[in-house]
Structure formats: C-alpha cells, structure tokens
Design an enzyme around this catalytic site. Structure first.
Site: not given
Length: 778
Positions: A474, A590, A603
């Site tokens: 990630h 979230y 993001t």
C-alpha cells in the site's frame, strides 16, 4: 551446461600455433540487441523529457515562433521593440568574421527562443490557475454556470493535443492548507452525533483551547512547508502511516484485486500466467514510454496526478529498524516466480525482445514441470515479509547482505513484479459458490502466509485452475492506481491477447530459450527459527480475518441515477443504516476520497457519519412515514456529496489534523486535542473501487466478463472493512472483512444487513404509482 555455454560470448585457448579465438556470434548478437534496446529506451526518455518540458506547447511550436519573428523583421515591423537590436549589439562574435545578416538571424534566434520559453511559462501558469478552480464541483447537475462553461473551454484549449502520461504534473496546483478554524468547525460537526452533550462540550473546549494556543503556531509552520513542498501531506503520510509501521503489512496494509466473477479465460495455469505477465509488461511499456493516457476525473477534462505510476514496477519495500524504505529500479528484464517452495528468476526479454505470451507460457510450464525440491528453509522464506518488520530487518541485515542470499534476494526485489503459481483452485465454483468466493478473497489477501512476497509493489497469483488475482503493497500507491493497471491486464488478457481453441496462448515458441534460473539460498538455523516465528504471527493474523464477498444484483447505479441521487451517496447511507442495525449504534466512518486534483495528491477522509445521516437512520428505525424518511435521506445525500467534494478539493479534516500532529511531535509539544483526535478508532472503514476504463470492456456483447473488484482487511479490531465496486448499470460487488476474535462482528451478518438496507432505502425512495398514473403511462 548448455545454458552456461550460451552465456559465454567468446572462448580462447593457447596452442603452439598461437591463440585459438572462438567467438559465439549468437551471444554477441544478443548482447548487441540488448544494448540497442537500452539505448532506444534512453532516447525515448530524453524525447519525453523535452516534450514534457515544453508542455503545454510542443517542440515544433519553437520553429513557428522563430519563423514568425524573422518574418516580422523583414517586414520592418519590430516585434521585439528594440530587443533584437540590443541582443545583436552584445553578441560575443567578431563583426569581421560574421556578416550583419548572420548576426541578425542569430539575434532573432535568441529572441524567439526566449519569447517561446516565456510563452510556455505563461501558458503553464494559466493552466495551473484554471486547474485551481473547483467551484464547478459544487454546482448542481444540469445547472452549469457560464463561468464553468468558459473555464471548461479554456482548459480544453490549453491542455494541448495528445499529452503524455506526466505532461500535466507541473501544471497541477499544490494542495492548499485549509484555515484551521474551518477544519476545527468541520471536525466538531463530524463528531457531534457520536458524542453525548457532556462529551461534545468537553471536546469543543479542547478544540477552542488548541486553536488559541498551539494551533496557530503549528499552522504557520505547516504553511511554511506548503510554500516549498510539492504536497504538504504526501511525504509524511507515506512515512508515518505506512513505512514506519512495525507490525505485519500482510492483512493490515496490503490489499487485493480479484479476477472476473463468472468466467475464466483458460483453465491452463501456465497459459493464464503467460497472458497475464505479457499484459502487465505491455502496461509497463506504456508507463515507461508515457504513452498511457493521463487519467481524468470521470466525465470531465480535468487531469489527475500520475505521480503514483512512477513506482508501479521494479519496486520493493525493504525493512528498516525504525522505518522501511521504498526502493525503485529504473528497469528490470525479469520477474520472480514462486512455485512449490522454490524461487525462480524468469527472463521476459531475449536479445532485447519481449517474449511472446506463448513463450512465457512455455517458460512457466518449465517451472511447473521442474521436479527439484526446495532447499533447506527455502519453502517458507516468504513468511519473513509477512511478520513484524524489525525481525525481518534484523534477518536481512545479518544473513542477506552478502553472498548467495544477497544475490537471490536481489533477484526478487529488483524483479518487475512477483508471481506465485498456486497449487490451489479458487473462484466461484462447485456447490458452494458463496463460500468459495470468501475463500478466494482470503487466499489473495494472505495465501498460506509464506507463498507471497508481501514487500513487492504488487504480486500476481495464478491458481491451478487458471483463476488469478493481485496482492498490492500500500505505501507506494492507492487502490485506484493499481485498479487501473488490473483493469488493463484483465481486458488485454481476455480481449486482445486471447487464447487458442485448446486454451493455450497464441504465438510461436523459440524452444532454445534458456531455462528459468533457480534461485539458491543458504538458510542457517537462526533464519529458519525466525521464519517459524514470523509464520506463526502471520498465521494467527490470517486465521483471524473473516471475509465475505458477494455480488448485489437486485439493482445498480442505473436505478439509483433515475432517482437523481449519487450512487456513492446512496451506498454510503445504506452502510450507515446497515451498521446501526448490526451494532445498535453509530460510529466514526472512514470513506477514502482521492486528492489527485493536486500534485502528488493521495487520499483524504470523508467522514460519512453525519448529523443528517443519523437523522435519516433513526427515522427509518422508528418506522416514520415514507415521505419523512425520503426528505431526510435527500438531505443526508446532499450533505454527503458536499463532504466528498470538500475532501477532493483540499478542504478535508483528517489530513490537515494529521500534519498538525506530526509538527507537534517535531516541536516536542503535547496537544491533548490532537492526541485524542488521532487516537479515535475507525470502526467502519469503506472505499469504492471505481471502474476507470469502461472502453476496454464490452459489457453488451460480453456481459459475463465482470470484475469482482478488490478489498482489504479490517482497520479496527472491533470494526468492519467494506470495499465496493459499481459494475455496469445493474450490479454492485461488495467485499466485507472483520476479525473473528471480536464476538460482536460478523462479515456475513453485516453483508446481509447491507443487502436489506439497500432494498429498504430503494423502497422508501421509489414513488408508489397510483392507478390513474398507471393508466396515463399506458
């Protein structure tokens, strides 16, 4: 031995007659062609740098400016207003050696070049100003203002024709630092429905104290960083959220992407691997040559930042004592392959030529047919990447920094990507399709905990029955970037490369290709013991994950749009209703939103649980009238859309507070407010995987070629992780995860709540037709 002889370009022996020189022309030819490919890539990079450097103009526009300036000079119209004459006076050349006419031409050349560069900078500045305009996002659909129409025309004109992948990078605006007062107000509004009156009063006092004392000081430092940094968030976000994590990245950080839902293009494992590898390398070629079209916000001319593409291939996250490091290599001509406990290096280029998919299938089949057994400690070596990072760092530093272990580890880390040839069969098959989908998701997410290399930027898994999947690390990029790659791979595999009637890859095979190279290791007892410890940690983590994947086919975005509601807002409100029914409470939610409208943007968080959404959910659960629930829903949907747009345009809450918290740590000061905010758990973490390349899929003629999307593990031990992908007009695929160790969460139960919430909301929003309306329509 045959492969070793082919690798030698020349041999010589000394005889009584002299030196007997024997050249291998085949080897020399391969060296020449490989070098030629490298030089072609260098030239291509240089050409792209020039094109990007002058964007939004083109290199040929310089010639136009030069000719135009020269023409005006001969018509006795001085475009330069005397500057050309000044340049001519100061030319460092002798008047006797160069004619007056030649001096004039050189002066025009210098002036036109400076004018051309000035025009480029002006155009780039104008485009940057235009791309900083975001008011159009907040306008109602179908009610576009005149200002926005003019803005769209100007953006289209200044964008130029056929931009390269990174052409827009220098024209993208920088992420702005929002006013601290606005951020605190939005934060307090977001937590109001989650706190009692007493708790909210205390949090309001903490926020006010923070703003008056430490907040403004930290804000000044943050604005100072924003002046010189390309993006004031991204570097700290990458380091502190991802790279400094010392726990396992498997499940906790890595995420997955799945194959087609209903079809498998071929049941031959080697053939599916051949086409998948070829499609990925074709995508890499597009990225390297920058021929990939820049991503744009769907339905608009607005470009998105492409910086995350730079580290897509040839990238590995290497462990450190306090923080990991992302290592990226410029190029790699091989991939790393794992099969039955053995590691191989598979060269995908031969003499500078990319192997055909049929040749890669041939090489993969050689690996599958290889009868050799794993070396001592080799089969579960990958578990080191699945355990905690400090242990892996210590092992790597002590036992993998030299010798045969370093050479083999370098082959894995420098590979374009990692491939696992899995002996299991996965997919929606057999008598239990729903259960098989869940097992399929878990397999791609963590596998056996040792048969993936979780440090690689992404790893591909190809199963025995031809199904495949992707596991991505990630830290280097977010899901939309990887999803773009995976969409291209699936579409190219199925529709462009294709298969023969018997399921093999198309093309010819050069059977003289050298065998894939088996990697060798020297694994001492200490490493084997650590492998066992890391595996036990990873296995406990994997066993605790409960995954549920299901396609929702009752309706999709087509039906939702007819109600004039955002599909994402509809789904998020359904998740709020489902969570309340599941846990009898509301929670901090979230939702990932991208900030790629800005340079190096990643993001931002949309806090989907709002006062409006809670009012709607309570009305639904109290059984209030349909009209009342409908009005509350529309208010909540409008609120959610506004929150999403604020997050996209740099006015989010969480990244700003996160950076203020990092600054407080650098300054060595404690903030009770920031400490409490950053410690709040996200019990419901959600993300949408958008379909970005609809043109690659023919949903009308091939409706079964539907992607399942992907998912991730739960963020909180007592929470849910939900990923969803809206496919076509009539389908939404969901991926739900939680932890089995927490008794109050259950992914299957929550999946059922999601389905029912979607149906209940649709019922509320669908007007009931009267008999008179039916007769009129007839």
């Amino acid at each position: 031995m045959a492969e070793a002889h082919q690798a030698v370009a020349f041999q010589f022996t000394i005889t009584p007659e002299g030196i007997d020189l024997r050249l291998s022309y085949q080897a020399l030819s391969q060296i020449y062609l490989s070098g030629l490919r490298s030089w072609k890539k260098r030239i291509s990079r240089m050409r792209n740098r020039v094109i990007k450097g002058v964007y939004p103009a083109s290199p040929s526009s310089w010639l136009f400016v030069f000719i135009a300036t020269l023409a005006t000079l001969y018509t006795r119209f001085d475009l330069s207003m005397g500057l050309i004459a000044k340049i001519q006076e100061h030319l460092p050349v002798s008047r006797e050696s160069v004619s007056v006419q030649a001096q004039a031409v050189v002066s025009v050349l210098v002036f036109s070049t400076l004018l051309w560069l000035s025009l480029i900078l002006t155009l780039r500045f104008c485009l940057k100003v235009l791309l900083s305009y975001h008011r159009w996002l907040f306008e109602q659909h179908g009610r576009v203002s005149t200002t926005t129409k003019i803005w769209a025309i100007l953006v289209r004109v200044l964008s130029g024709r056929n931009p390269l992948l990174y052409s827009y990078q220098t024209s993208l605006p920088c992420l702005p630092v929002p006013p601290i007062k606005n951020t605190l107000e939005r934060y307090l509004e977001s937590v109001r429905p989650l706190l009692s009156d007493t708790e909210f009063k205390r949090m309001t006092a903490l926020a006010a104290q923070f703003e008056k004392t430490l907040g403004n000081r930290l804000q000044r430092y943050l604005k100072l960083k924003a002046l010189w940094a390309t993006n004031y968030v991204s570097d700290w976000w990458e380091e502190y959220i991802y790279l400094r994590g010392r726990g396992p990245i498997m499940v906790n950080s890595n995420y997955y992407g799945m194959d087609f839902l209903y079809v498998t293009p071929t049941a031959i494992q080697a053939a599916r691997a051949g086409n998948t590898i070829t499609a990925l390398l074709l995508y890499r070629r597009k990225v390297n040559s920058e021929q990939l079209k820049p991503s744009r916000l769907p339905g608009t001319v607005v470009p998105l930042c492409a910086a995350q593409c730079e580290r897509m291939f040839n990238t590995t996250r290497t462990p450190g004592l306090e923080t990991d490091v992302l290592q990226h290599w410029q190029d790699s001509e091989f991939v790393a392959v794992y099969h039955q406990g053995r590691y191989f290096r598979l060269w995908v280029y031969n003499a500078g030529r990319l192997l055909s998919s049929r040749e890669i299938e041939y090489q993969i089949q050689r690996i599958l047919d290889d009868p050799s057994a794993p070396g001592p400690g080799e089969s579960r070596l990958g578990a080191l990447t699945a355990g905690d990072r400090v242990s892996w760092y210590n092992m790597r530093k002590q036992f993998f920094s030299s010798g045969v272990n370093k050479r083999s580890l370098d082959c894995i880390e420098k590979a374009a990507f990692f491939i696992t040839l899995d002996d299991d069969e996965q997919g929606m098959k057999g008598d239990d399709p729903a259960g098989n989908l869940d097992r399929y998701a878990k397999s791609i997410l963590h596998g056996k905990c040792y048969d993936r290399w979780f440090d690689k930027s992404f790893s591909i898994v190809v199963y025995k029955n031809g199904k495949n999947g992707l596991n991505a690390e990630h830290s280097w990029a977010d899901a939309p970037t990887v999803a773009h790659l995976w969409e291209y791979t699936l579409a190219t595999d199925a529709f462009q490369l294709g298969y023969t009637e018997d399921g093999h890859c198309k093309g010819e095979v050069d059977r003289s290709l050298p065998h894939p190279q088996r990697l060798t290791w020297d694994i001492p007892r200490e490493v084997q013991e650590q492998v066992s410890k890391s595996l036990s940690v990873a296995q406990a983590l994997a066993d605790d994950v409960d995954c549920h994947v299901f396609p929702f086919r009752d309706f999709g975005k087509g039906r939702i749009k007819k109600l004039k509601i955002s599909p994402d807002g509809f789904i998020q409100l359904a998740l709020q209703l489902a969570y309340y029914r599941d846990r009898k409470t509301f929670c901090l939610t979230y939702e990932a939103s991208m900030t790629r409208l800005f340079r190096e943007g990643r993001t931002e968080t949309v806090r989907s649980c709002s006062n409006e959404s809670c009012a709607f959910v309570k009305a639904m659960e109290r059984g209030e009238g349909v009209e009342q629930c409908r009005q509350l829903f529309r208010l909540a949907a409008v609120k959610h859309q506004n929150l999403y747009r604020l997050a996209m345009t740099g006015s989010g809450i969480d990244r700003h507070l996160f950076c203020l918290y990092v600054l407080s740590k650098y300054l060595g000061v404690e903030s009770p407010f920031l400490t409490e905010v950053l410690s709040e758990p996200w019990h419901l973490s959600t993300s949408q995987t958008p379909v970005q390349q609809l043109e690659l899929f023919d949903m009308k003629n091939y409706p079964d070629f539907i992607s399942l999307g992907g998912g991730f593990g739960p963020v909180a031990d007592d929470g849910y992780g939900v990923s969803y992908i809206i496919v076509g007009e009539d389908m939404i695929n969901y991926h739900v995860s939680c932890k089995r160790s927490f008794a109050d969460t259950d992914s299957h139960r929550f999946g059922g709540q999601i389905k029912q919430a979607l149906l209940d909301i649709l019922f509320v929003l669908t007007p009931i037709k009267t008999e008179e309306q039916d007769k009129k329509q007839q």
